[in-house]
Design an enzyme around this catalytic site. Structure first.
Site, PDB file in Angstrom:
ATOM      1  N   LYS A 150     -26.562 -31.680 108.067  1.00 37.04           N
ATOM      2  CA  LYS A 150     -27.800 -31.077 107.537  1.00 37.04           C
ATOM      3  C   LYS A 150     -27.516 -29.774 106.807  1.00 37.04           C
ATOM      4  CE  LYS A 150     -31.149 -33.650 110.073  1.00 37.04           C
ATOM      5  NZ  LYS A 150     -32.000 -33.806 111.241  1.00 37.04           N
ATOM      6  N   ARG A 175     -27.343 -37.684 117.069  1.00 35.87           N
ATOM      7  CA  ARG A 175     -27.518 -38.582 115.916  1.00 35.87           C
ATOM      8  C   ARG A 175     -26.547 -38.119 114.839  1.00 35.87           C
ATOM      9  NH1 ARG A 175     -30.333 -38.884 111.160  1.00 35.87           N
ATOM     10  NH2 ARG A 175     -31.271 -40.901 110.660  1.00 35.87           N
TER      11      ARG A 175
HETATM   12  N1  HH2 Z   1     -32.977 -36.751 110.941  1.00 40.51           N
HETATM   13  C1  HH2 Z   1     -33.119 -37.558 109.879  1.00 40.51           C
HETATM   14  C2  HH2 Z   1     -33.714 -38.824 110.020  1.00 40.51           C
HETATM   15  N2  HH2 Z   1     -34.111 -39.268 111.220  1.00 40.51           N
HETATM   16  N3  HH2 Z   1     -34.362 -38.930 113.544  1.00 40.51           N
HETATM   17  C3  HH2 Z   1     -34.206 -38.143 114.645  1.00 40.51           C
HETATM   18  N4  HH2 Z   1     -34.595 -38.565 115.848  1.00 40.51           N
HETATM   19  N5  HH2 Z   1     -33.648 -36.890 114.539  1.00 40.51           N
HETATM   20  C4  HH2 Z   1     -33.230 -36.381 113.348  1.00 40.51           C
HETATM   21  O1  HH2 Z   1     -32.745 -35.226 113.316  1.00 40.51           O
HETATM   22  C5  HH2 Z   1     -33.379 -37.186 112.182  1.00 40.51           C
HETATM   23  C6  HH2 Z   1     -33.962 -38.484 112.324  1.00 40.51           C
HETATM   24  C7  HH2 Z   1     -32.669 -37.112 108.527  1.00 40.51           C
HETATM   25  O2  HH2 Z   1     -31.301 -37.218 108.392  1.00 40.51           O
HETATM   26  P1  HH2 Z   1     -30.497 -38.265 107.455  1.00 40.51           P
HETATM   27  O3  HH2 Z   1     -30.406 -39.582 108.099  1.00 40.51           O
HETATM   28  O4  HH2 Z   1     -29.226 -37.591 107.131  1.00 40.51           O
HETATM   29  O5  HH2 Z   1     -31.305 -38.340 106.120  1.00 40.51           O
HETATM   30  P2  HH2 Z   1     -32.280 -39.480 105.574  1.00 40.51           P
HETATM   31  O6  HH2 Z   1     -33.588 -39.339 106.244  1.00 40.51           O
HETATM   32  O7  HH2 Z   1     -32.357 -39.217 104.118  1.00 40.51           O
HETATM   33  O8  HH2 Z   1     -31.719 -40.791 105.865  1.00 40.51           O
END
Ligand code: HH2
Length: 258
Positions: A204, A239
């Site tokens: 992040k 995660r």
């Molecule tokens: N962060 C993202 C998406 N889903 N779910 C939980 N429970 N906790 C998190 O911190 C979280 C989440 C965003 O991260 P990323 O997968 O890198 O990005 P994107 O939403 O573009 O796939």
């Protein structure tokens, strides 16, 4: 928990079949690397991301869930939509990960209660499109705690057992880097809600700010450091994008930390 994004912005665009095949391959690799859960999502929730249509979201995630189910690793579906939750559970997912904590879709709470599946309630304000305009708090820890408690209340009122609920501070979701840091430093306070704590710090923006690394894909070491710190603060699920490196670090850390 390995992150499996089935989105065109996370894999190069070669159409639905190529997208699914690449995600399935990445999921198999994460299983081999020691992931304990795979988190499969078809909608980007990055700041300012545009929502996808339900049928498109399902076209992305369902084949990937079906192909990876039954391989000994539970699958969570990262969605805010009850229709996608139901279809994903039918396809073989067993955990719901809702970044809106059941606030986006009025049908979600009853669906999760009816299916009696584990549920991750993540803290956010507004929507991914608007959340950064809501990143103002007098006391970020107290407010996130109270707002998560309220979402647990909504889930329980719909019939979800508290033992099935995990909570997540939602790093980066309506939070500045300073808010993320404070939440990690005071994470043990969230344990008072009596639920497991999930933390998503991987790659992040605040990891980039703390480390001075601009390219998100190069933030593995900083992400692992944040993950180990989150474990030391009481988190039980991380995660992450970099499964092999995180598993290696966690195994060493767990033995040393006893
Ligand atoms: N962060 C993202 C998406 N889903 N779910 C939980 N429970 N906790 C998190 O911190 C979280 C989440 C965003 O991260 P990323 O997968 O890198 O990005 P994107 O939403 O573009 O796939």
């Amino acid at each position: 928990m390995g992150v499996l994004n089935v989105t065109p912005d996370s894999f190069s665009d070669g159409g639905d079949a190529v997208l699914a095949a690449r995600a399935i391959e990445a999921g198999r690799r994460m299983i081999a690397e020691g992931a304990g859960i795979l988190d499969i999502g078809g909608e980007s929730t990055r700041p300012g991301a545009v929502p996808v249509f339900l049928d498109e979201e399902q076209r992305r995630v369902l084949p990937v869930i079906a192909a990876l189910a039954g391989r000994g690793v539970p699958l969570s579906v990262d969605t805010r939509n009850a229709g996608t939750m139901a279809a994903a559970l039918d396809a073989g997912a067993t955990i719901i990960n809702d970044v809106s904590a059941l606030s986006h879709d009025p049908a979600a709470a009853a669906l999760v209660a009816h299916r009696s599946c584990p549920l991750i309630l993540m803290h956010m304000r507004g929507t991914p499109a608007t959340m950064m305009s809501h990143a103002t708090y007098d006391d970020v820890v107290a407010e996130v705690l109270a707002e998560l408690a309220a979402r647990i209340g909504v889930a329980e009122a719909a019939g979800v057992a508290r033992s099935q609920i995990a909570i997540d501070p939602g790093l980066g979701f309506a939070k500045t880097a300073e808010h993320n840091i404070t939440l990690l430093q005071r994470l043990p306070i969230l344990l008072g809600l009596g639920c497991r704590v999930v933390v998503g710090a991987s790659r992040k923006r605040f990891i980039g700010l703390l480390s001075g690394v601009e390219d998100a894909k190069q933030r593995m070491a900083g992400s692992v450091a944040a993950g180990l710190y989150a474990l030391s603060q009481g988190a039980t699920v991380l995660r992450v994008h970099d499964v092999a490196e995180t598993v290696q670090a966690v195994r060493v850390w767990q033995r040393l930390a006893g």
